[in-house]
Design an enzyme around this catalytic site. Sequence first.
Site, PDB file in Angstrom:
ATOM      1  N   LYS A   1     -49.489 124.005  -6.318  1.00 32.72           N
ATOM      2  CA  LYS A   1     -50.334 122.826  -6.568  1.00 32.72           C
ATOM      3  C   LYS A   1     -49.997 122.140  -7.903  1.00 32.72           C
ATOM      4  CE  LYS A   1     -54.238 125.062  -6.179  1.00 32.72           C
ATOM      5  NZ  LYS A   1     -53.735 126.377  -5.703  1.00 32.72           N
ATOM      6  N   THR A   2     -49.870 122.934  -8.954  1.00 33.25           N
ATOM      7  CA  THR A   2     -49.630 122.337 -10.269  1.00 33.25           C
ATOM      8  C   THR A   2     -48.294 121.611 -10.299  1.00 33.25           C
ATOM      9  OG1 THR A   2     -50.974 124.011 -11.374  1.00 33.25           O
ATOM     10  CG2 THR A   2     -49.391 122.827 -12.734  1.00 33.25           C
TER      11      THR A   2
ATOM     12  N   GLU B   1     -54.971 117.932  -8.795  1.00 36.58           N
ATOM     13  CA  GLU B   1     -54.851 119.286  -8.283  1.00 36.58           C
ATOM     14  C   GLU B   1     -56.257 119.771  -7.924  1.00 36.58           C
ATOM     15  OE1 GLU B   1     -53.612 123.710 -10.005  1.00 36.58           O
ATOM     16  OE2 GLU B   1     -52.815 121.900 -10.965  1.00 36.58           O
TER      17      GLU B   1
END
Length: 453
Positions: free
Chosen positions: A115-116, A158
């Site tokens: 995600k990051t 995110e």
Amino acid sequence: MGVGGIGMSAFARLLRARGHFVSGCDEAETELTAQLQQEGVAVASGHSAEHVTLGAFGPQFGPVDVLVASEAVPKTHPELAAARSAGIEVRPRMALLGELLRAGPSVGVIGTHGKTTTTSMIAVAMQGAGLDPSAFVGGLVPEFGSNARVGEGPFVAEVDESDRAFAELGCETAVFTNAEDDHVGGDQATYWNTVEEQHAGFARFVAGSDRVLLCADWPGLEDLCVGARERLSYGQAQDADYRAHDLRPDAEGTAFTVAFRGEVLGEARVSLPGIHNVLNALAALAVTHLYGGEFARAAAALAAFRGPGRRWQRVGELNGALIVDDYAHNATKVAAAVQAAHQTGRRVRVVFQPHRYLRTQQSWPRLADALMAADEVLLLDIAAASEPPIEGIHATLISERMSAQGHAGVHYLPDRAEVVRRLRETAQDSDIIVTMGAGDVWKLSRELAGEAG
């Protein structure tokens, strides 16, 4: 509350940029809280009910109107209790994120892994293409010098599934990277009871969004997207809407061709090794294309992107050996990081710190198997992350399984000074040393590279 955290600090920056007065507190002063203060966010050290009710940041500010807190904060916490007694609104952090996602065009990145990096890449690609995004990222993005960016374009965020309230949110475009079993099985606020419940949460988020862009290479994602109003996919799969093909890996990254429904959009490159980073970059290019950004400019921005903090972060060198730090802490991420390390063509030496007793209890065999491909593994003790020890759960479960499976290069070394001595004495210019884990193992990479701190 907890303004020094990577997520809360990003909220503070975004809200201040939108004209709000923002104050915060945290248990300890850090480099991040010092940066916030330099940017005009008032930060108090420690926790106190007075922070909420007495205008502890100066009489000109008065008491706060809204207290933002993570669901992980106990409801009996003195600051929360003081806010409730004073009639001050306590807003969960996910509710705040939901407001930001609903305020205009938005992209929410969900999934167990990546995600990051994917959120960072989307924001960087959009910025390169001139779309001027705002961004909320769970890591520091070098291009922004921050974990947040304020712009006039789409809001890219995110969305962390460790907060169960994420499932009730939605956005314009949900980017769904994968779904596995992390943050499952505990009684903490940041854990789901079962993987089925967590995956149902992913499905609710998708159903609450206008469209989903899902990874076609990850088995089972389509089943979680049946409630989507519009479905698009990305990946190497033949039937993916956005497809990466003709991958050309080298020691520094991978070049590839991007096509949309059979029509070539252009050539791209990701300057981070590993197939997973090709997929992350493809998602970023797909989102930028969906929002009308110019492909060539987005691809150029991604080619220059070196990754967010602690995600394949090049820290320095030791005797010519490349030192990299990576946040990988569950088996899939660990395996991907080891594969990326092998792509450099160097001898792969991993310093691994298992994260949390419960996670280790659930996954130590998989962690051991994921590390088998490394040439050498130096194993630290488990990073507790405030969890109490679990009887019988120890880092040596991993090393013993690896040794039993024939790995001759795994060593349990709880003494960090010994790890540093060993690597300083043996590092060669043909090595890559990867410090790996979600705890404080990153400090070793800086020590090995000769950095302070």
